[in-house]
Design an enzyme around this catalytic site. Structure first.
Site, PDB file in Angstrom:
ATOM      1  N   LYS B 182       0.829  -1.203   0.000  1.00  0.00           N
ATOM      2  CA  LYS B 182       0.000   0.000   0.000  1.00  0.00           C
ATOM      3  C   LYS B 182       0.867   1.258   0.000  1.00  0.00           C
ATOM      4  O   LYS B 182       1.979   1.260   0.521  1.00  0.00           O
ATOM      5  CB  LYS B 182      -0.926  -0.007   1.206  1.00  0.00           C
ATOM      6  N   GLY B 438      -8.674  -2.091  17.519  1.00  0.00           N
ATOM      7  CA  GLY B 438      -8.999  -3.452  17.918  1.00  0.00           C
ATOM      8  C   GLY B 438      -7.891  -4.452  17.700  1.00  0.00           C
ATOM      9  O   GLY B 438      -8.041  -5.636  18.006  1.00  0.00           O
ATOM     10  N   CYS B 443      -5.476   0.897  12.306  1.00  0.00           N
ATOM     11  CA  CYS B 443      -6.292   1.699  11.379  1.00  0.00           C
ATOM     12  C   CYS B 443      -6.768   2.980  12.046  1.00  0.00           C
ATOM     13  O   CYS B 443      -6.914   4.000  11.400  1.00  0.00           O
ATOM     14  CB  CYS B 443      -7.513   0.918  10.930  1.00  0.00           C
ATOM     15  N   GLY B 444      -7.029   2.917  13.330  1.00  0.00           N
ATOM     16  CA  GLY B 444      -7.515   4.092  14.066  1.00  0.00           C
ATOM     17  C   GLY B 444      -6.377   4.961  14.578  1.00  0.00           C
ATOM     18  O   GLY B 444      -6.593   5.826  15.417  1.00  0.00           O
TER      19      GLY B 444
HETATM   20  C1  HEM Z   1     -12.454  -4.922   7.324  1.00  0.00           C
HETATM   21  C2  HEM Z   1     -11.908  -3.943   8.009  1.00  0.00           C
HETATM   22  C3  HEM Z   1     -10.429  -3.593   7.942  1.00  0.00           C
HETATM   23  C4  HEM Z   1      -9.350  -4.374   7.778  1.00  0.00           C
HETATM   24  C5  HEM Z   1      -9.310  -5.855   7.628  1.00  0.00           C
HETATM   25  C6  HEM Z   1      -8.196  -3.506   7.781  1.00  0.00           C
HETATM   26  C7  HEM Z   1      -6.892  -3.939   7.668  1.00  0.00           C
HETATM   27  C8  HEM Z   1      -5.795  -3.139   7.865  1.00  0.00           C
HETATM   28  C9  HEM Z   1      -4.461  -3.605   7.968  1.00  0.00           C
HETATM   29  C10 HEM Z   1      -4.026  -5.055   7.851  1.00  0.00           C
HETATM   30  C11 HEM Z   1      -3.657  -2.526   8.180  1.00  0.00           C
HETATM   31  C12 HEM Z   1      -2.141  -2.523   8.360  1.00  0.00           C
HETATM   32  C13 HEM Z   1      -1.465  -2.721   7.086  1.00  0.00           C
HETATM   33  C14 HEM Z   1      -0.018  -2.283   7.034  1.00  0.00           C
HETATM   34  O1  HEM Z   1       0.246  -1.082   7.243  1.00  0.00           O
HETATM   35  O2  HEM Z   1       0.853  -3.098   6.766  1.00  0.00           O
HETATM   36  C15 HEM Z   1      -4.477  -1.393   8.198  1.00  0.00           C
HETATM   37  C16 HEM Z   1      -4.017  -0.129   8.368  1.00  0.00           C
HETATM   38  C17 HEM Z   1      -4.793   0.978   8.276  1.00  0.00           C
HETATM   39  N1  HEM Z   1      -6.127   0.977   7.966  1.00  0.00           N
HETATM   40 FE1  HEM Z   1      -7.352  -0.635   7.965  1.00  0.00          FE
HETATM   41  N2  HEM Z   1      -8.587  -2.251   7.919  1.00  0.00           N
HETATM   42  C18 HEM Z   1      -9.933  -2.251   8.030  1.00  0.00           C
HETATM   43  C19 HEM Z   1     -10.718  -1.163   8.222  1.00  0.00           C
HETATM   44  C20 HEM Z   1     -10.245   0.131   8.236  1.00  0.00           C
HETATM   45  C21 HEM Z   1     -11.052   1.289   8.520  1.00  0.00           C
HETATM   46  C22 HEM Z   1     -12.533   1.287   8.837  1.00  0.00           C
HETATM   47  C23 HEM Z   1     -10.221   2.379   8.438  1.00  0.00           C
HETATM   48  C24 HEM Z   1     -10.520   3.823   8.676  1.00  0.00           C
HETATM   49  C25 HEM Z   1     -11.213   4.249   9.741  1.00  0.00           C
HETATM   50  C26 HEM Z   1      -8.930   1.885   8.094  1.00  0.00           C
HETATM   51  C27 HEM Z   1      -7.829   2.707   7.877  1.00  0.00           C
HETATM   52  C28 HEM Z   1      -6.536   2.273   8.005  1.00  0.00           C
HETATM   53  C29 HEM Z   1      -5.407   3.136   8.296  1.00  0.00           C
HETATM   54  C30 HEM Z   1      -5.431   4.653   8.407  1.00  0.00           C
HETATM   55  C31 HEM Z   1      -4.315   2.317   8.477  1.00  0.00           C
HETATM   56  C32 HEM Z   1      -2.930   2.773   8.897  1.00  0.00           C
HETATM   57  C33 HEM Z   1      -1.857   2.349   8.011  1.00  0.00           C
HETATM   58  C34 HEM Z   1      -0.649   3.236   8.056  1.00  0.00           C
HETATM   59  O3  HEM Z   1      -0.776   4.469   8.144  1.00  0.00           O
HETATM   60  O4  HEM Z   1       0.447   2.690   7.931  1.00  0.00           O
HETATM   61  N3  HEM Z   1      -8.973   0.524   7.977  1.00  0.00           N
HETATM   62  N4  HEM Z   1      -5.781  -1.783   7.993  1.00  0.00           N
HETATM   63  S1  SF4 Z   2     -10.068  -2.068  11.802  1.00  0.00           S
HETATM   64 FE1  SF4 Z   2      -7.837  -2.100  11.648  1.00  0.00          FE
HETATM   65  S2  SF4 Z   2      -7.039  -1.679  13.729  1.00  0.00           S
HETATM   66 FE2  SF4 Z   2      -9.199  -2.126  13.883  1.00  0.00          FE
HETATM   67  S3  SF4 Z   2      -9.211  -4.254  14.397  1.00  0.00           S
HETATM   68 FE3  SF4 Z   2      -9.395  -4.141  12.170  1.00  0.00          FE
HETATM   69  S4  SF4 Z   2      -7.328  -4.229  11.339  1.00  0.00           S
HETATM   70 FE4  SF4 Z   2      -7.188  -3.854  13.554  1.00  0.00          FE
END
Ligand code: HEM
Ligand code: SF4
Lengths: 79, 538
Positions: B182, B438, B443-444
């Site tokens: 990403k 969580g 993500c938060g």
């Molecule tokens: C099915 C629900 C979700 C899954 C499975 C998911 C999965 C992930 C994963 C695996 C990462 C870490 C990936 C990495 O950096 O290597 C990540 C990071 C992130 N996700 Fe999600 N996510 C979900 C929902 C959301 C939601 C609802 C938001 C926004 C409110 C969100 C926003 C972000 C953000 C901002 C990051 C931070 C990554 C960074 O800045 O390095 N995600 N998510």
């Molecule tokens: S939404 Fe992101 S931080 Fe929240 S439980 Fe899922 S992968 Fe983890």
């Protein structure tokens, strides 16, 4: 609770023992409950005198759908 | 299907499995398959390798894995218009169980979509110039920006045209649809770092430089930031970038990531790892090799950090016009509320709506003589408040077990009720940012919060109980991530625990001192001793 989960996860748990030691335990399981019981069994198997677990918590799960899933465990101190 | 690219890494046998999937069929090609096949033949017809590629279409399986998807829609720079908002609302109503989430990168998220609905949703989005494509996946994601661009009294230039150009350049661009991981871009000319520069892979922040006797307003360039389980702050490169060089520099940085980024291990693939290995100096040299000479750094125009918050009615650059920063608790609304918001944007403003990285919204261009009536609108009085209470106003939450397969605990509803409890229990006249997540993926954005709460499950005699680890002192002001305390608090005790911790800070702080500054001043050990004393008496 779940029942919904069909995937397997590699779980990371942390156990605080009565004597103060902290163990990190990694187990493969299909549900959060199973992860706890599997971890307890592993801790039992690992220790000669049964370990008194003060607190056992599940802190991370990763789906084993992809190859190469794993954890790096810091062992020196909490955190 | 478009002609397949001959990528230079294609013959490397040490690539990770996902790389082979991407080489076999580009992520973007899944869109055609979804439209022509899967949306007609249903969930069962989806091939597992294509399920991974669904992310390039902006869709992701949600929990429980029973055939439902979440979809993320790009809102470039966090600005949309009322017509787009109405289309989003209708999609949520028709297909998404009436649920609209604003995310921490200014996108909009739906849940409960079926594969059968996707072709129609893509069409509806396209009809108003929106897209979910490349909102997930190993590609340039939603471009984060200043939702006040063009009207912001605290910006040094209007970044809207640059956001539009970047979006046009990267979206569906097959030169960059197969990145190692990403890739997140942020651009803002707001002097208070509205677009969280240091936690993006590539960020542009306001700067000026006198070049050949002429003062030029432009950008400094940051690379390699990101959160997740291994958070890194971005490094500033020794370059000054004129506005007309933004695309060139973005193309250069992205090309370096594409061609030199790591593809052996997915956990070691984000740009931050390349930047950490090369260092900022070498990275700059390689960039200049690619794009040609760039000016060296000028004067940094960043002055602190506004946290991404804009609550209340404020004057714009344009005399006589005002913007209204509104609170959407933990970013969640329903379709009716979004329609009403669109209506208010038309009625009082210029029809545009801003989405903020704090999961909030704002309305732009309200003439002075309409401000009072706007403030009296029921949606503003009762729901999306201009001056929310301290804790509700500064609470951020990820999705949690409600929809997320990786979550250990429930978060969104919990954060909402926790904030309500704290507002009832503690009176505080300064913002205190609490972020709840969580699982370690963050993500938060737990790491940048004053207080970051990360979920765990604890086994007790009564069974599994949800709990949270406490992290304190995060900020992007003098950027630093919060640090973990030795405390895992079960949810039944979480509210009272935090109320006591915050009360101790309130009694001890100097006037107006923010929590992260307080932590910085008194030190982590002191906070830990506060925690220990609370736990002893609990
Ligand atoms: C099915 C629900 C979700 C899954 C499975 C998911 C999965 C992930 C994963 C695996 C990462 C870490 C990936 C990495 O950096 O290597 C990540 C990071 C992130 N996700 Fe999600 N996510 C979900 C929902 C959301 C939601 C609802 C938001 C926004 C409110 C969100 C926003 C972000 C953000 C901002 C990051 C931070 C990554 C960074 O800045 O390095 N995600 N998510
Ligand atoms: S939404 Fe992101 S931080 Fe929240 S439980 Fe899922 S992968 Fe983890």
């Amino acid at each position: 609770m779940t029942g919904e989960q069909t995937e397997s996860y590699l779980y990371k748990l942390e156990a605080v023992l009565e004597e103060g030691r902290l163990l990190t335990v990694v187990v493969l399981a299909q549900s959060d409950e199973r992860a706890f019981s599997t971890a307890e069994n592993n801790i039992l198997r690992h220790t000669v005198a049964p370990a008194k677990i003060k607190e056992l918590s599940l802190v991370e799960k990763k789906p084993v759908g992809r190859q190469g899933v794993g954890y790096v465990i810091e062992t020196s101190h909490f955190g | 299907m478009a002609e397949r690219k001959q990528w230079k890494w294609a013959d490397d046998p040490s690539l990770n499995k996902m790389e082979f999937t991407k080489l076999e069929k580009d992520g973007l090609d899944v869109i055609e398959t979804i439209v022509n096949t899967y949306s007609k033949e249903g969930f069962q017809s989806i091939e597992s390798s294509d399920m991974d590629r669904f992310k390039w279409a902006g869709v992701y399986q949600q929990r429980p894995k029973d055939g439902h998807f979440m979809m993320r829609v790009r809102i470039p720079g966090g600005i949309l218009n009322s017509e787009q908002a109405r289309v989003l609302a209708k999609i949520a109503e028709d297909y998404g169980r009436d649920l609209v989430d604003v995310t921490t990168r200014q996108a909009v998220q739906f849940h409960w979509l079926t594969v059968e609905s996707l072709a129609d949703i893509f069409d509806r989005l396209a009809s108003v110039g929106l897209s979910s494509f490349e909102a997930c996946g190993d590609c340039p994601r939603q471009i984060m920006g200043n939702p006040l661009a063009g009207i912001d009294p605290h910006e040094v230039l209007d970044t809207r045209p640059l956001v539009a150009e970047l979006e046009k350049f990267f979206l569906m661009n097959r030169e960059f649809s197969n990145l190692p991981r990403k890739y997140k871009i942020s651009i803002s000319a707001n002097v208070h770092n509205a677009a969280h520069a240091q936690i993006n892979d590539l960020a542009f922040t306001p700067a000026k430089k006198t070049i050949a006797g002429e003062e030029v307003i432009g950008f400094h360039v940051w690379v390699g930031g990101g959160l997740s389980a291994k958070p890194h702050l971005a490094k500033k490169l020794d370059v000054f970038c004129r506005p007309e060089e933004v695309i060139k520099v973005a193309e250069g940085v992205t090309t370096l990531f594409r061609d030199f980024g790591y593809r052996q291990k997915r956990t070691h693939a984000r740009l931050k790892f390349l930047v950490a290995d090369w260092g900022a100096e070498k990275f700059k040299d390689e960039l200049i090799n690619l794009v040609g000479e760039l000016e060296t750094q000028g004067e940094d125009l960043l002055k602190g950090w506004n946290g991404g918050y804009f609550y209340g009615i404020h004057e714009q650059q344009q005399a006589g016009l005002y913007y209204a920063g509104l609170s959407v608790p933990v970013g969640r609304m329903n379709a009716g509320e979004l329609v009403e918001l669109a209506h208010l944007a038309d009625e009082y403003g210029d029809g545009t709506i801003g989405t903020c990285n704090t999961q909030n919204v704002l309305i732009r261009n309200i003439p002075q003589d309409k401000v009072a009536a706007f403030q009296a609108e029921p949606l503003i009085v009762n729901r999306f408040k201009l001056t929310p209470n301290t804790f509700v106003g500064y609470a951020v939450s990820c999705t949690g077990t409600e929809y997320c397969n990786l979550a250990i605990v429930e978060t969104k509803e919990r954060m909402r009720s926790l904030a309500l409890y704290l507002d009832d229990t503690v009176t505080l006249d300064t913002p205190l940012r609490i972020h709840m997540i969580g699982c370690p993926n963050s993500c938060g954005q737990r790491q940048i919060a004053d207080i970051g709460l990360q979920g765990a499950l604890v086994k007790t005699s009564a069974g599994m109980v949800e709990a949270f680890d406490i992290h304190v002192g995060g900020t992007l002001e003098e950027a630093q991530f919060n640090r973990k305390l030795n405390a895992r608090i079960t949810v039944d005790k979480l509210g009272p625990f935090l109320a006591q911790l915050i009360t101790l800070y309130k009694e001890d702080r100097s006037e107006g001192e923010q929590y992260w500054r307080y932590v910085e001043r008194v030190g982590l050990e002191k906070i830990q001793s506060q925690v220990d004393s609370i736990l002893q008496t609990a």
